[in-house]
Design an enzyme around this catalytic site. Structure first.
Site, PDB file in Angstrom:
ATOM      1  N   LYS A  63      -6.197   4.639   7.947  1.00  0.00           N
ATOM      2  CA  LYS A  63      -4.827   5.741   7.357  1.00  0.00           C
ATOM      3  C   LYS A  63      -4.798   7.070   7.621  1.00  0.00           C
ATOM      4  CE  LYS A  63      -2.979   1.440   5.181  1.00  0.00           C
ATOM      5  NZ  LYS A  63      -2.486   1.293   3.786  1.00  0.00           N
ATOM      6  N   SER A  78       0.852  -1.180  -0.157  1.00  0.00           N
ATOM      7  CA  SER A  78       0.056   0.058  -0.021  1.00  0.00           C
ATOM      8  C   SER A  78       1.167   0.895   0.212  1.00  0.00           C
ATOM      9  CB  SER A  78      -0.985   0.250   1.431  1.00  0.00           C
ATOM     10  OG  SER A  78      -0.258   0.023   2.232  1.00  0.00           O
TER      11      SER A  78
END
Length: 339
Positions: A279, A234
Protein backbone atom coordinates in the site's frame (compact mmCIF):
# COMPACT_ATOMS: atom_id res chain seq x y z
CA UNK A 1 10.61 -32.54 -41.46
CA UNK A 2 12.29 -29.68 -39.66
CA UNK A 3 9.15 -27.56 -40.04
CA UNK A 4 7.07 -30.29 -38.38
CA UNK A 5 9.53 -30.40 -35.48
CA UNK A 6 9.35 -26.61 -35.03
CA UNK A 7 5.54 -26.59 -35.13
CA UNK A 8 5.33 -29.52 -32.72
CA UNK A 9 7.78 -27.84 -30.32
CA UNK A 10 5.86 -24.59 -30.52
CA UNK A 11 2.57 -26.34 -29.72
CA UNK A 12 4.13 -28.11 -26.74
CA UNK A 13 5.45 -24.79 -25.40
CA UNK A 14 2.04 -23.16 -25.86
CA UNK A 15 0.31 -26.03 -24.05
CA UNK A 16 2.78 -25.80 -21.16
CA UNK A 17 2.35 -22.03 -20.90
CA UNK A 18 -1.45 -22.21 -20.97
CA UNK A 19 -1.48 -25.13 -18.55
CA UNK A 20 0.84 -23.33 -16.16
CA UNK A 21 -1.35 -20.24 -16.14
CA UNK A 22 -4.57 -22.23 -15.56
CA UNK A 23 -3.27 -24.58 -12.88
CA UNK A 24 -3.89 -23.06 -9.45
CA UNK A 25 -1.49 -23.63 -6.58
CA UNK A 26 -2.61 -23.72 -2.91
CA UNK A 27 -1.38 -20.16 -2.42
CA UNK A 28 -2.48 -16.57 -2.86
CA UNK A 29 -0.24 -13.82 -4.20
CA UNK A 30 -0.63 -10.18 -3.18
CA UNK A 31 0.99 -7.24 -4.92
CA UNK A 32 0.71 -3.42 -4.86
CA UNK A 33 -2.72 -2.22 -5.94
CA UNK A 34 -4.01 1.32 -6.37
CA UNK A 35 -4.55 4.50 -4.37
CA UNK A 36 -7.99 5.93 -5.14
CA UNK A 37 -9.44 9.32 -4.28
CA UNK A 38 -12.41 9.00 -1.99
CA UNK A 39 -14.39 12.08 -3.02
CA UNK A 40 -15.82 10.33 -6.13
CA UNK A 41 -16.71 7.30 -3.99
CA UNK A 42 -18.19 9.08 -0.96
CA UNK A 43 -20.84 11.80 -1.12
CA UNK A 44 -22.39 13.50 1.88
CA UNK A 45 -25.57 15.36 0.98
CA UNK A 46 -24.68 19.06 0.64
CA UNK A 47 -21.18 18.20 1.88
CA UNK A 48 -18.29 20.66 1.83
CA UNK A 49 -15.66 20.46 -0.91
CA UNK A 50 -11.95 19.93 -0.35
CA UNK A 51 -8.81 21.31 -2.02
CA UNK A 52 -6.68 18.22 -1.50
CA UNK A 53 -7.83 14.61 -1.27
CA UNK A 54 -8.08 11.59 0.97
CA UNK A 55 -7.21 8.28 -0.69
CA UNK A 56 -7.79 4.64 0.17
CA UNK A 57 -5.09 2.16 -0.79
CA UNK A 58 -5.50 -1.41 -2.03
CA UNK A 59 -3.54 -4.56 -2.73
CA UNK A 60 -4.17 -6.93 -5.62
CA UNK A 61 -4.85 -10.41 -4.31
CA UNK A 62 -5.34 -13.52 -6.41
CA UNK A 63 -4.85 -17.26 -6.51
CA UNK A 64 -1.34 -18.24 -7.48
CA UNK A 65 -0.49 -20.16 -10.60
CA UNK A 66 3.00 -21.42 -11.43
CA UNK A 67 4.08 -18.16 -13.07
CA UNK A 68 2.63 -15.71 -10.54
CA UNK A 69 4.18 -17.80 -7.75
CA UNK A 70 7.64 -17.68 -9.36
CA UNK A 71 7.36 -13.94 -10.08
CA UNK A 72 6.33 -13.28 -6.47
CA UNK A 73 9.38 -15.20 -5.28
CA UNK A 74 11.56 -12.80 -7.29
CA UNK A 75 9.73 -9.57 -6.40
CA UNK A 76 10.52 -8.05 -3.01
CA UNK A 77 7.13 -6.41 -2.65
CA UNK A 78 4.93 -9.32 -3.65
CA UNK A 79 3.82 -11.70 -0.92
CA UNK A 80 2.85 -15.39 -1.03
CA UNK A 81 0.31 -16.74 1.45
CA UNK A 82 -0.88 -20.35 1.95
CA UNK A 83 -4.61 -20.73 1.26
CA UNK A 84 -5.37 -21.48 4.92
CA UNK A 85 -3.96 -18.08 5.94
CA UNK A 86 -6.39 -16.24 3.64
CA UNK A 87 -9.47 -18.46 3.79
CA UNK A 88 -11.04 -20.11 6.81
CA UNK A 89 -11.22 -23.89 7.00
CA UNK A 90 -13.90 -25.30 4.62
CA UNK A 91 -14.57 -21.77 3.31
CA UNK A 92 -15.41 -21.69 -0.40
CA UNK A 93 -14.32 -18.97 -2.83
CA UNK A 94 -17.86 -17.59 -2.80
CA UNK A 95 -17.99 -17.52 0.99
CA UNK A 96 -14.59 -15.81 1.11
CA UNK A 97 -15.81 -13.10 -1.28
CA UNK A 98 -19.03 -12.64 0.71
CA UNK A 99 -17.02 -12.33 3.93
CA UNK A 100 -14.76 -9.70 2.37
CA UNK A 101 -17.74 -7.69 1.14
CA UNK A 102 -19.37 -7.89 4.55
CA UNK A 103 -16.18 -6.75 6.25
CA UNK A 104 -16.23 -3.76 3.91
CA UNK A 105 -19.89 -3.08 4.75
CA UNK A 106 -19.15 -3.24 8.49
CA UNK A 107 -16.18 -0.93 7.94
CA UNK A 108 -18.41 1.61 6.21
CA UNK A 109 -20.95 1.55 9.05
CA UNK A 110 -18.25 2.09 11.68
CA UNK A 111 -16.67 4.90 9.63
CA UNK A 112 -20.01 6.68 9.24
CA UNK A 113 -20.75 6.35 12.95
CA UNK A 114 -17.31 7.69 13.95
CA UNK A 115 -17.43 10.62 11.50
CA UNK A 116 -20.98 11.73 12.34
CA UNK A 117 -20.47 11.46 16.09
CA UNK A 118 -17.23 13.46 15.78
CA UNK A 119 -19.25 16.10 13.92
CA UNK A 120 -21.92 16.06 16.66
CA UNK A 121 -24.62 14.52 14.45
CA UNK A 122 -26.92 11.72 15.80
CA UNK A 123 -26.64 8.18 14.38
CA UNK A 124 -29.38 5.51 14.38
CA UNK A 125 -29.58 1.92 13.12
CA UNK A 126 -32.39 -0.16 11.62
CA UNK A 127 -31.95 -3.93 12.05
CA UNK A 128 -32.76 -5.91 8.89
CA UNK A 129 -32.00 -9.50 9.86
CA UNK A 130 -28.96 -11.74 9.88
CA UNK A 131 -26.54 -12.05 7.02
CA UNK A 132 -25.20 -15.54 6.17
CA UNK A 133 -21.41 -15.49 5.91
CA UNK A 134 -20.84 -19.21 5.46
CA UNK A 135 -22.55 -22.60 5.70
CA UNK A 136 -20.93 -25.38 7.75
CA UNK A 137 -20.51 -28.62 5.76
CA UNK A 138 -22.54 -31.53 7.13
CA UNK A 139 -25.02 -29.27 8.97
CA UNK A 140 -28.73 -28.98 8.02
CA UNK A 141 -28.37 -25.61 6.24
CA UNK A 142 -26.03 -27.16 3.64
CA UNK A 143 -27.64 -26.95 0.18
CA UNK A 144 -30.52 -24.91 1.62
CA UNK A 145 -28.88 -21.61 2.55
CA UNK A 146 -25.81 -20.00 1.01
CA UNK A 147 -23.39 -17.17 1.69
CA UNK A 148 -25.08 -13.85 1.01
CA UNK A 149 -28.61 -14.86 2.06
CA UNK A 150 -30.39 -12.40 4.37
CA UNK A 151 -32.55 -14.20 6.94
CA UNK A 152 -35.14 -11.85 8.40
CA UNK A 153 -37.77 -14.15 9.99
CA UNK A 154 -37.63 -17.34 12.05
CA UNK A 155 -40.95 -19.16 12.47
CA UNK A 156 -42.62 -15.96 11.31
CA UNK A 157 -40.92 -13.87 14.01
CA UNK A 158 -38.65 -10.86 13.41
CA UNK A 159 -35.76 -10.05 15.74
CA UNK A 160 -33.88 -6.90 16.70
CA UNK A 161 -30.39 -8.45 16.63
CA UNK A 162 -28.48 -11.59 15.75
CA UNK A 163 -28.17 -12.24 19.50
CA UNK A 164 -31.95 -12.60 19.75
CA UNK A 165 -31.94 -14.86 16.69
CA UNK A 166 -29.29 -17.19 18.16
CA UNK A 167 -30.95 -17.22 21.58
CA UNK A 168 -34.30 -18.26 20.07
CA UNK A 169 -32.73 -21.13 18.12
CA UNK A 170 -30.59 -22.39 21.02
CA UNK A 171 -33.68 -22.69 23.23
CA UNK A 172 -35.09 -25.31 20.86
CA UNK A 173 -34.11 -28.97 20.77
CA UNK A 174 -32.05 -31.24 18.53
CA UNK A 175 -34.23 -32.39 15.60
CA UNK A 176 -36.83 -29.63 15.92
CA UNK A 177 -37.59 -27.78 12.70
CA UNK A 178 -37.63 -24.03 12.13
CA UNK A 179 -38.99 -22.06 9.19
CA UNK A 180 -36.58 -19.43 7.87
CA UNK A 181 -37.71 -16.57 5.65
CA UNK A 182 -34.83 -15.16 3.68
CA UNK A 183 -33.93 -13.01 0.70
CA UNK A 184 -31.57 -14.17 -2.06
CA UNK A 185 -30.87 -12.04 -5.14
CA UNK A 186 -33.87 -9.81 -4.26
CA UNK A 187 -36.22 -12.82 -4.18
CA UNK A 188 -37.93 -13.77 -0.88
CA UNK A 189 -37.92 -17.49 -0.10
CA UNK A 190 -38.84 -19.76 2.81
CA UNK A 191 -37.26 -23.03 3.86
CA UNK A 192 -37.84 -25.44 6.74
CA UNK A 193 -34.65 -26.77 8.33
CA UNK A 194 -34.15 -29.21 11.24
CA UNK A 195 -31.81 -28.24 14.07
CA UNK A 196 -28.73 -30.30 14.83
CA UNK A 197 -26.18 -30.34 17.65
CA UNK A 198 -22.77 -28.92 16.76
CA UNK A 199 -19.97 -31.49 16.93
CA UNK A 200 -17.57 -29.02 18.56
CA UNK A 201 -20.19 -27.51 20.89
CA UNK A 202 -22.07 -30.26 22.74
CA UNK A 203 -25.51 -29.16 23.87
CA UNK A 204 -25.68 -26.30 21.37
CA UNK A 205 -27.98 -26.68 18.39
CA UNK A 206 -28.34 -24.74 15.16
CA UNK A 207 -28.74 -25.03 11.42
CA UNK A 208 -25.02 -24.50 10.76
CA UNK A 209 -24.44 -20.99 9.51
CA UNK A 210 -21.94 -18.27 10.33
CA UNK A 211 -23.87 -15.03 10.67
CA UNK A 212 -23.67 -11.34 11.50
CA UNK A 213 -26.14 -8.51 11.93
CA UNK A 214 -27.45 -6.97 8.74
CA UNK A 215 -28.36 -3.41 9.62
CA UNK A 216 -28.85 -0.06 7.94
CA UNK A 217 -27.44 3.16 9.34
CA UNK A 218 -29.72 6.19 9.44
CA UNK A 219 -28.13 9.66 9.39
CA UNK A 220 -29.03 13.17 8.32
CA UNK A 221 -27.51 14.45 6.07
CA UNK A 222 -27.52 11.25 4.05
CA UNK A 223 -24.18 9.77 2.95
CA UNK A 224 -23.56 7.47 -0.01
CA UNK A 225 -20.47 5.23 -0.08
CA UNK A 226 -20.02 3.31 -3.36
CA UNK A 227 -17.76 0.31 -2.75
CA UNK A 228 -19.32 -2.51 -4.77
CA UNK A 229 -15.97 -3.83 -6.04
CA UNK A 230 -13.90 -3.25 -2.91
CA UNK A 231 -13.64 -5.89 -0.18
CA UNK A 232 -12.18 -6.05 3.30
CA UNK A 233 -12.16 -3.64 6.26
CA UNK A 234 -8.87 -1.81 5.68
CA UNK A 235 -10.31 1.43 4.26
CA UNK A 236 -12.34 2.23 7.39
CA UNK A 237 -10.07 4.98 8.74
CA UNK A 238 -9.84 6.77 5.41
CA UNK A 239 -13.61 6.50 4.92
CA UNK A 240 -14.13 8.18 8.29
CA UNK A 241 -11.73 11.01 7.44
CA UNK A 242 -13.39 11.70 4.07
CA UNK A 243 -16.90 11.65 5.53
CA UNK A 244 -15.93 13.89 8.42
CA UNK A 245 -14.22 16.32 6.06
CA UNK A 246 -17.37 16.65 3.96
CA UNK A 247 -19.43 17.23 7.13
CA UNK A 248 -17.31 20.08 8.45
CA UNK A 249 -16.64 23.61 7.22
CA UNK A 250 -12.88 23.30 7.76
CA UNK A 251 -11.00 21.45 5.01
CA UNK A 252 -8.75 18.98 6.82
CA UNK A 253 -6.85 18.04 3.65
CA UNK A 254 -5.26 21.52 3.73
CA UNK A 255 -4.60 21.02 0.00
CA UNK A 256 -2.49 17.85 0.48
CA UNK A 257 -2.80 14.41 -1.15
CA UNK A 258 -3.36 12.15 1.86
CA UNK A 259 -3.42 8.36 1.71
CA UNK A 260 -3.60 5.78 4.44
CA UNK A 261 -5.05 2.53 5.70
CA UNK A 262 -6.38 0.89 8.84
CA UNK A 263 -9.55 -0.66 10.16
CA UNK A 264 -11.80 1.38 12.40
CA UNK A 265 -14.30 0.41 15.09
CA UNK A 266 -17.32 2.43 16.31
CA UNK A 267 -15.17 3.92 19.10
CA UNK A 268 -12.71 5.33 16.57
CA UNK A 269 -9.85 2.93 17.27
CA UNK A 270 -7.58 2.27 14.28
CA UNK A 271 -6.53 -1.34 13.72
CA UNK A 272 -3.78 -3.06 11.69
CA UNK A 273 -4.17 -4.48 8.20
CA UNK A 274 -2.26 -6.75 5.84
CA UNK A 275 -0.15 -5.65 2.90
CA UNK A 276 1.03 -2.33 4.33
CA UNK A 277 4.24 -2.49 2.26
CA UNK A 278 2.31 -2.84 -1.00
CA UNK A 279 0.00 0.00 0.00
CA UNK A 280 2.95 2.31 0.58
CA UNK A 281 4.10 1.62 -2.98
CA UNK A 282 0.60 2.24 -4.36
CA UNK A 283 0.30 5.53 -2.45
CA UNK A 284 3.73 6.71 -3.59
CA UNK A 285 2.90 5.98 -7.24
CA UNK A 286 -0.32 7.99 -6.86
CA UNK A 287 1.61 11.02 -5.59
CA UNK A 288 0.50 10.92 -1.96
CA UNK A 289 2.34 13.34 0.33
CA UNK A 290 1.10 11.95 3.67
CA UNK A 291 0.28 8.38 4.68
CA UNK A 292 -1.58 7.38 7.86
CA UNK A 293 -0.45 3.98 9.19
CA UNK A 294 -1.78 1.98 12.18
CA UNK A 295 0.62 2.41 15.07
CA UNK A 296 -0.60 -0.59 17.09
CA UNK A 297 0.36 1.12 20.33
CA UNK A 298 3.97 1.46 19.22
CA UNK A 299 4.57 -2.29 18.82
CA UNK A 300 7.93 -3.31 17.37
CA UNK A 301 6.24 -5.12 14.47
CA UNK A 302 3.54 -2.51 13.86
CA UNK A 303 2.12 -1.47 10.50
CA UNK A 304 3.72 1.95 11.06
CA UNK A 305 7.23 0.51 11.42
CA UNK A 306 6.79 -1.69 8.34
CA UNK A 307 5.44 1.29 6.38
CA UNK A 308 8.35 3.50 7.46
CA UNK A 309 10.87 0.83 6.45
CA UNK A 310 9.26 0.46 3.03
CA UNK A 311 9.12 4.22 2.49
CA UNK A 312 12.82 4.45 3.27
CA UNK A 313 13.61 1.51 1.01
CA UNK A 314 11.85 2.95 -2.04
CA UNK A 315 13.17 6.47 -1.39
CA UNK A 316 9.84 8.28 -1.17
CA UNK A 317 9.39 11.72 0.37
CA UNK A 318 5.92 10.74 1.58
CA UNK A 319 5.44 11.47 5.29
CA UNK A 320 4.43 8.34 7.26
CA UNK A 321 2.23 9.26 10.23
CA UNK A 322 1.46 6.76 13.03
CA UNK A 323 -2.07 6.77 14.45
CA UNK A 324 -3.97 4.66 16.97
CA UNK A 325 -7.27 6.55 16.80
CA UNK A 326 -9.35 8.68 14.47
CA UNK A 327 -8.93 11.67 16.79
CA UNK A 328 -5.11 11.40 16.48
CA UNK A 329 -5.43 11.67 12.69
CA UNK A 330 -7.64 14.74 13.05
CA UNK A 331 -5.22 16.32 15.53
CA UNK A 332 -2.35 15.82 13.09
CA UNK A 333 -4.33 17.37 10.24
CA UNK A 334 -5.30 20.33 12.41
CA UNK A 335 -1.60 21.00 13.07
CA UNK A 336 -0.73 21.04 9.36
CA UNK A 337 0.02 24.33 7.67
CA UNK A 338 -2.29 24.78 4.67
CA UNK A 339 -0.70 24.81 1.24
Amino acid sequence: MRNKFVVRSFLIIVILLVGGSLYSLPYYVSKPGKAMELSPIIEVENGYEEKGSFMLTTVRMGKANIYSYLLAKLNKYEEIYPVEVIRSEDETDEEYNVRQLHLMASSKLAAIEVAYEAAGIPVNYQYRGVYVLNVIPGMPAEDKLQAGDRVFKVDGKEFKSSTEFVSYVENLGDGQEIALTFERNQVVKEVTIPLKEFEDRPGKVGVGIGLVDDKEIIVDPVVEVETEKIGGPSAGTMFALEIYNQLTVDDYTKGYEIAGTGTIDPEGNVGPIGGIEQKIIAADKAGAEIFFAPNEGGAADSNYRAASATAKDIGTNMKIVPIDTFSEAIAYLQSLRAK
